[in-house]
Design a protein around this motif. Structure first.
Motif, PDB file in Angstrom:
ATOM      1  N   MET A   1       0.887  -0.898  -0.030  1.00  0.00           N
ATOM      2  CA  MET A   1       0.051  -0.180   0.513  1.00  0.00           C
ATOM      3  C   MET A   1       0.774   1.372   0.167  1.00  0.00           C
ATOM      4  N   ARG A   2       0.272   2.054  -0.816  1.00  0.00           N
ATOM      5  CA  ARG A   2       0.833   3.365  -0.731  1.00  0.00           C
ATOM      6  C   ARG A   2       0.933   4.065   0.446  1.00  0.00           C
ATOM      7  N   LYS A   3       1.729   4.863   1.099  1.00  0.00           N
ATOM      8  CA  LYS A   3       1.926   5.960   2.814  1.00  0.00           C
ATOM      9  C   LYS A   3       0.652   6.597   2.241  1.00  0.00           C
ATOM     10  N   PRO A   4      -0.097   6.118   3.350  1.00  0.00           N
ATOM     11  CA  PRO A   4      -1.645   7.432   3.109  1.00  0.00           C
ATOM     12  C   PRO A   4      -1.035   8.629   4.137  1.00  0.00           C
ATOM     13  N   VAL A   5      -1.775   9.392   3.883  1.00  0.00           N
ATOM     14  CA  VAL A   5      -1.441  10.796   4.549  1.00  0.00           C
ATOM     15  C   VAL A   5      -3.158  11.361   4.702  1.00  0.00           C
ATOM     16  N   ILE A   6      -3.336  11.903   5.668  1.00  0.00           N
ATOM     17  CA  ILE A   6      -4.450  12.155   6.289  1.00  0.00           C
ATOM     18  C   ILE A   6      -4.147  13.597   6.201  1.00  0.00           C
ATOM     19  N   PHE A   7      -6.399  13.778   5.568  1.00  0.00           N
ATOM     20  CA  PHE A   7      -6.197  15.738   5.996  1.00  0.00           C
ATOM     21  C   PHE A   7      -7.842  15.616   7.000  1.00  0.00           C
ATOM     22  N   CYS A   8      -7.374  16.087   7.431  1.00  0.00           N
ATOM     23  CA  CYS A   8      -9.286  15.504   7.995  1.00  0.00           C
ATOM     24  C   CYS A   8     -10.107  17.516   9.252  1.00  0.00           C
ATOM     25  N   ASP A   9     -10.760  17.036   8.681  1.00  0.00           N
ATOM     26  CA  ASP A   9     -11.807  18.675   8.469  1.00  0.00           C
ATOM     27  C   ASP A   9     -12.003  18.915  10.363  1.00  0.00           C
TER      28      ASP A   9
ATOM     29  N   VAL B   1      -4.578  19.180   9.978  1.00  0.00           N
ATOM     30  CA  VAL B   1      -6.163  18.730  10.603  1.00  0.00           C
ATOM     31  C   VAL B   1      -6.380  20.463   9.303  1.00  0.00           C
ATOM     32  N   THR B   2      -7.090  20.564   8.446  1.00  0.00           N
ATOM     33  CA  THR B   2      -7.650  21.487   7.437  1.00  0.00           C
ATOM     34  C   THR B   2      -8.814  21.978   7.521  1.00  0.00           C
ATOM     35  N   SER B   3      -8.726  23.116   8.177  1.00  0.00           N
ATOM     36  CA  SER B   3     -10.117  23.237   8.123  1.00  0.00           C
ATOM     37  C   SER B   3     -10.420  24.526   8.195  1.00  0.00           C
ATOM     38  N   GLY B   4     -11.799  24.634   8.151  1.00  0.00           N
ATOM     39  CA  GLY B   4     -13.065  26.100   7.847  1.00  0.00           C
ATOM     40  C   GLY B   4     -12.795  27.291   8.996  1.00  0.00           C
TER      41      GLY B   4
ATOM     42  N   VAL C   1      -2.400  17.993  18.507  1.00  0.00           N
ATOM     43  CA  VAL C   1      -2.153  17.768  17.228  1.00  0.00           C
ATOM     44  C   VAL C   1      -1.130  19.396  16.916  1.00  0.00           C
ATOM     45  N   GLU C   2       0.083  19.084  16.729  1.00  0.00           N
ATOM     46  CA  GLU C   2       1.256  20.794  17.313  1.00  0.00           C
ATOM     47  C   GLU C   2       0.582  21.457  16.016  1.00  0.00           C
ATOM     48  N   LYS C   3       0.915  22.211  16.577  1.00  0.00           N
ATOM     49  CA  LYS C   3       0.136  24.182  15.493  1.00  0.00           C
ATOM     50  C   LYS C   3       0.509  23.921  14.583  1.00  0.00           C
ATOM     51  N   GLU C   4       2.043  23.485  13.235  1.00  0.00           N
ATOM     52  CA  GLU C   4       2.805  23.030  12.246  1.00  0.00           C
ATOM     53  C   GLU C   4       1.838  22.418  11.977  1.00  0.00           C
ATOM     54  N   SER C   5       0.740  21.270  11.860  1.00  0.00           N
ATOM     55  CA  SER C   5       0.257  20.679  11.485  1.00  0.00           C
ATOM     56  C   SER C   5      -1.417  21.268  11.436  1.00  0.00           C
ATOM     57  N   ILE C   6      -1.657  22.206  11.799  1.00  0.00           N
ATOM     58  CA  ILE C   6      -2.967  22.243  11.953  1.00  0.00           C
ATOM     59  C   ILE C   6      -2.740  23.913  10.200  1.00  0.00           C
ATOM     60  N   PHE C   7      -4.122  23.468  10.284  1.00  0.00           N
ATOM     61  CA  PHE C   7      -4.071  24.473   8.820  1.00  0.00           C
ATOM     62  C   PHE C   7      -5.617  25.263   8.739  1.00  0.00           C
ATOM     63  N   CYS C   8      -6.107  26.596   9.195  1.00  0.00           N
ATOM     64  CA  CYS C   8      -7.246  27.176   9.430  1.00  0.00           C
ATOM     65  C   CYS C   8      -7.178  28.935   8.731  1.00  0.00           C
ATOM     66  N   ASN C   9      -8.131  28.989   9.092  1.00  0.00           N
ATOM     67  CA  ASN C   9      -8.415  30.686   9.039  1.00  0.00           C
ATOM     68  C   ASN C   9      -7.886  31.399  10.179  1.00  0.00           C
ATOM     69  N   GLY C  10      -7.538  33.239   9.539  1.00  0.00           N
ATOM     70  CA  GLY C  10      -6.814  33.613  10.714  1.00  0.00           C
ATOM     71  C   GLY C  10      -8.363  34.757  11.792  1.00  0.00           C
ATOM     72  N   SER C  11      -7.586  35.792  12.070  1.00  0.00           N
ATOM     73  CA  SER C  11      -9.103  36.619  12.606  1.00  0.00           C
ATOM     74  C   SER C  11      -8.544  37.955  13.080  1.00  0.00           C
TER      75      SER C  11
END
Length: 219
Positions: free
Chosen positions: A1-9, A95-98, A112-122
């Motif tokens: 199996m190819r290595k998985p990479v997870i993108f989680c909402d 973590v990919t978050s709206g 989860v470490e901050k560098e693995s979290i992608f979200c919107n700013g404020s």
């Protein structure tokens, strides 16, 4: 199996409910509902809709909104064990978050470490809350995603990786179309069925762990 990479909402996936909707129900004037309906019906982009909804809220509510979310949001069962599982197997988890930084970061602290979290700013410096978009669409996407999950998927996943998207809503659909497999609930699950995308339903993250364990057995 190819290595998985997870993108989680995050909203409605890692948390049991959608935090933006919870904030709007608690603090926004009634017109937020028609904006939400326009987003769900794809009459306006997620970026336009989320920006417009938060612009209904005074910046002075920042502390009150933050404490409300930290008090009421619940992390879905099995998430801590799922994070430990991915670390143990060396599976990249993003973590990919709206969602918005002022509640996403504190809710995920210790998970989860901050560098693995992608979200919107404020930005709370104006009269009303302004949302910023540090992860907006790349040249391949014109959807006005806000936090563009397809762009992050292209940027972060190696060509030969098995791309797994975990999510629940309209904000996950564009990334789900690019994924090798989708682990879905609620709106996204119905869309996966309708579009015949490769998918597995889930209720808790124990279900997600079981999916990956089955993948290991098959490989």
């Amino acid at each position: 199996m190819r290595k998985p990479v997870i993108f989680c909402d995050f909203d409605g996936t890692i948390t049991n409910s959608d935090n933006i909707i919870s904030i709007m129900k608690q603090f926004a004037p009634p017109e937020w509902e028609s904006i939400k309906d326009d987003v769900l019906a794809q009459r306006c982009s997620v970026q336009e809709g989320v920006g417009a909804m938060f612009s209904l809220l005074p910046s002075s509510l920042k502390e009150e909104i933050t404490s409300f979310i930290l008090r009421t949001a619940r992390i879905r069962d099995g998430f801590r064990e799922f994070v430990a599982f991915t670390k143990d197997r060396g599976i990249p988890l993003y973590v990919t978050s709206g969602g918005i930084d002022f509640f996403v970061y504190p809710l995920l602290e210790g998970f989860v470490e901050k560098e693995s979290i992608f979200c919107n700013g404020s930005d709370f410096t104006g009269e009303t809350i302004r949302i910023t978009w540090p992860h907006s669409c790349d040249e391949h996407c014109q959807n006005g995603c806000g936090c563009c999950k397809p762009s992050l998927l292209r940027k972060l996943a190696a060509q030969d990786a098995t791309k797994i998207v975990i999510g629940d809503s309209i904000t996950d659909l564009a990334a789900a179309r690019l994924a090798d497999h989708v682990i879905a609930r609620d709106f996204l699950l119905e869309k996966c069925k309708e579009l015949r995308l490769s998918h597995t339903p889930f209720t808790t993250f124990f279900d997600v762990i079981a999916f990956f364990e089955q993948m290991e057995v098959k490989s």
